[in-house]
Design a protein around this motif. Structure first.
Motif, PDB file in Angstrom:
ATOM      1  N   SER A  57      41.443  54.520  20.755  1.00  0.00           N
ATOM      2  CA  SER A  57      41.275  54.168  22.164  1.00  0.00           C
ATOM      3  C   SER A  57      41.074  55.409  23.021  1.00  0.00           C
ATOM      4  O   SER A  57      41.571  56.497  22.697  1.00  0.00           O
ATOM      5  N   VAL A  58      40.378  55.231  24.126  1.00  0.00           N
ATOM      6  CA  VAL A  58      40.153  56.285  25.125  1.00  0.00           C
ATOM      7  C   VAL A  58      39.566  57.527  24.458  1.00  0.00           C
ATOM      8  O   VAL A  58      40.045  58.643  24.659  1.00  0.00           O
ATOM      9  N   GLU A  80      40.195  50.489  22.575  1.00  0.00           N
ATOM     10  CA  GLU A  80      40.365  50.185  23.996  1.00  0.00           C
ATOM     11  C   GLU A  80      39.765  51.300  24.852  1.00  0.00           C
ATOM     12  O   GLU A  80      39.948  52.481  24.588  1.00  0.00           O
ATOM     13  N   ARG A  81      39.037  50.904  25.888  1.00  0.00           N
ATOM     14  CA  ARG A  81      38.442  51.835  26.863  1.00  0.00           C
ATOM     15  C   ARG A  81      37.568  52.903  26.202  1.00  0.00           C
ATOM     16  O   ARG A  81      37.523  54.049  26.654  1.00  0.00           O
ATOM     17  N   LYS A  83      34.338  53.676  26.427  1.00  0.00           N
ATOM     18  CA  LYS A  83      33.255  53.273  27.304  1.00  0.00           C
ATOM     19  C   LYS A  83      31.887  53.786  26.861  1.00  0.00           C
ATOM     20  O   LYS A  83      30.867  53.356  27.406  1.00  0.00           O
ATOM     21  N   PHE A 104      36.161  47.473  23.477  1.00  0.00           N
ATOM     22  CA  PHE A 104      35.439  47.553  24.741  1.00  0.00           C
ATOM     23  C   PHE A 104      33.961  47.326  24.463  1.00  0.00           C
ATOM     24  O   PHE A 104      33.345  48.053  23.691  1.00  0.00           O
ATOM     25  N   SER A 129      37.265  43.827  26.426  1.00  0.00           N
ATOM     26  CA  SER A 129      36.921  44.251  27.777  1.00  0.00           C
ATOM     27  C   SER A 129      35.406  44.345  27.846  1.00  0.00           C
ATOM     28  O   SER A 129      34.776  44.914  26.954  1.00  0.00           O
ATOM     29  N   VAL A 153      34.913  43.640  33.112  1.00  0.00           N
ATOM     30  CA  VAL A 153      34.730  44.949  33.744  1.00  0.00           C
ATOM     31  C   VAL A 153      33.312  45.183  34.235  1.00  0.00           C
ATOM     32  O   VAL A 153      33.067  46.159  34.932  1.00  0.00           O
TER      33      VAL A 153
END
Length: 426
Positions: A57-58, A80-81, A83, A104, A129, A153
């Protein structure tokens, strides 16, 4: 590093893992969360046949390796996240042991049809997301899901028909956050749902009749700024939370919610009032001994309360001697105003002057809103927990955390009776 079973690099500055990293054949847990400069995973990730947990994540990962579908024991995949992620291979459908997926899906992802064979998977929990309306066909393919969490989002309000999750018949928990692509509609829900959390559905105007959801126990509605009304509620709710719905001016009837144990209604429309009658506070004889606790926007104590002090934080009374064997406990009601945002804990200091004993009971514990709002805190306590009996003289003082600038404006107490017993005096 041979024989290593766990690798934790949370927050480190690594940009990539060497291809030789996939030779850690005994590795079970790989945690790369918040490695914000990490751009890729090893191409031969699938060689790590013992891997059960992967959290990236991230990170700045752009593509997942095709070999990810060769991880036979993987149970948790968390992106997660992420992007910058634009590619998720269809091989992920080969992961028969996968139980939890957190992903995501941005606007630039190029494999939105990535789950073409999801019926072969046994996924239990999915957190997505992205543009939820675009992802909906994928979501509905996971018939094995028990927990679904969706965060919108990148969608825009849509006038099309409402979402429907009805066919997810195994679903027990549903979370819908930042619901921008739902329009003003409320989704159709599966009958076996037990927990529902809707937050920041800005265009939602009403919650429809949900009385057919017999299994729903926990319901939370928050930050739905256009919400004006809630209709019939699920009949077996144990927890109901409605917060920061600033357009809400009317609250539904609670008289049929016999199992309700926790009610939290705060930060909503300025004229909102919750109707609580005596039967709402009546203690139920449950195996787990749960009682009723509430925070509501009411600014007055109801007239039917036995004992009231409308100008202070102390109360004195004699427990009636004619209660009989059906005396169950006491309902406390405190109206207060808070001006700070410190942690706020309300307690009742109960002095039994007849027996010369003192008991301290927590009434509520929460963070002060710091908005000078007047609210009410209510709690029902069993008689045996209070150490009071018929005919005794009682004094109660309601006290807050001294660091919290809170004023008790009025307080009250009401004698509660067992709903299934008759008084011996009758």
């Amino acid at each position: 590093m041979e024989g290593l079973e766990k690798f934790d690099a949370v927050g480190s500055a690594i940009e990539q893992l060497p291809d030789s990293f996939s030779n850690l054949l005994d590795l079970r847990s790989l945690n790369l969360r918040a490695c914000s400069q990490l751009k890729r995973l090893p191409e031969q990730l699938g060689k790590m046949q013992c891997l059960q947990f992967l959290d990236a994540s991230v990170t700045a990962i752009e593509e997942l390796p095709d070999s990810i579908g060769l991880l036979p024991r993987i149970q948790n995949l968390i992106f997660e996240r992420c992007k910058k992620l634009t590619y998720v291979p269809n091989s992920i459908c080969n992961l028969k042991s996968l139980e939890y997926l957190n992903l995501f899906i941005g606007e630039d992802i190029i494999k939105i049809e990535l789950f073409e064979a999801v019926n072969d998977m046994n996924l239990k929990e999915l957190t997505l997301s992205g543009n939820i309306r675009v992802c909906l066909p994928i979501i509905l393919s996971f018939s094995s899901l028990t927990v679904l969490t969706l965060t919108d989002v990148c969608g825009s309000p849509s006038p099309t028909k409402p979402f429907s999750f009805f066919q997810l018949f195994n679903l027990q928990s549903l979370g819908l956050y930042n619901c921008t692509s739902h329009g003003s509609s409320f989704p159709e829900l599966p009958l076996n749902l037990e927990e529902l959390d809707v937050d920041n559905h800005a265009s939602l105007e009403q919650v429809p009749d949900l009385s057919h959801l017999k299994q729903l126990k926990i319901m939370s509605i928050g930050r739905c700024c256009s919400l004006q009304s809630l209709h019939k509620l699920p009949p077996h709710l144990s927890l109901l939370r409605v917060e920061d719905c600033t357009s809400l001016q009317e609250f539904p009837d609670l008289s049929m919610l016999r199992d309700l144990e926790t009610l939290d209604v705060t930060g909503n429309g300025s004229n909102l009032k919750v109707s609580l009658e005596e039967n709402h506070l009546q203690l139920q004889l449950r195996e787990n001994d749960d009682t009723f606790i509430a925070t509501i926007p009411n600014k007055e104590i109801p007239e039917w309360f036995n004992y009231k002090n409308r100008e202070g934080c102390t109360l004195s009374f004699d427990v009636p001697p004619n209660l009989g064997d059906n005396f169950a406990g006491v309902a406390f009601w405190v109206v207060y105003k808070s001006s700070s945002q410190e942690s706020n804990y309300l307690k009742a200091v109960i002095t039994n002057k007849t027996e010369d004993t003192t008991t301290t009971i927590p009434i509520t514990g929460s963070s002060c809103r710091g908005m000078d709002d007047v609210e009410s805190a209510i709690r029902c306590i069993w008689a045996e927990d209070l150490s009071i009996a018929k005919g005794e003289n009682i004094m109660i003082s309601f006290e807050w955390n001294p660091l919290c600038d809170t004023e008790v404006k009025m307080c009250g107490a009401h004698m509660l009776k067992h709903p299934f017993k008759k008084s011996l005096q009758a």
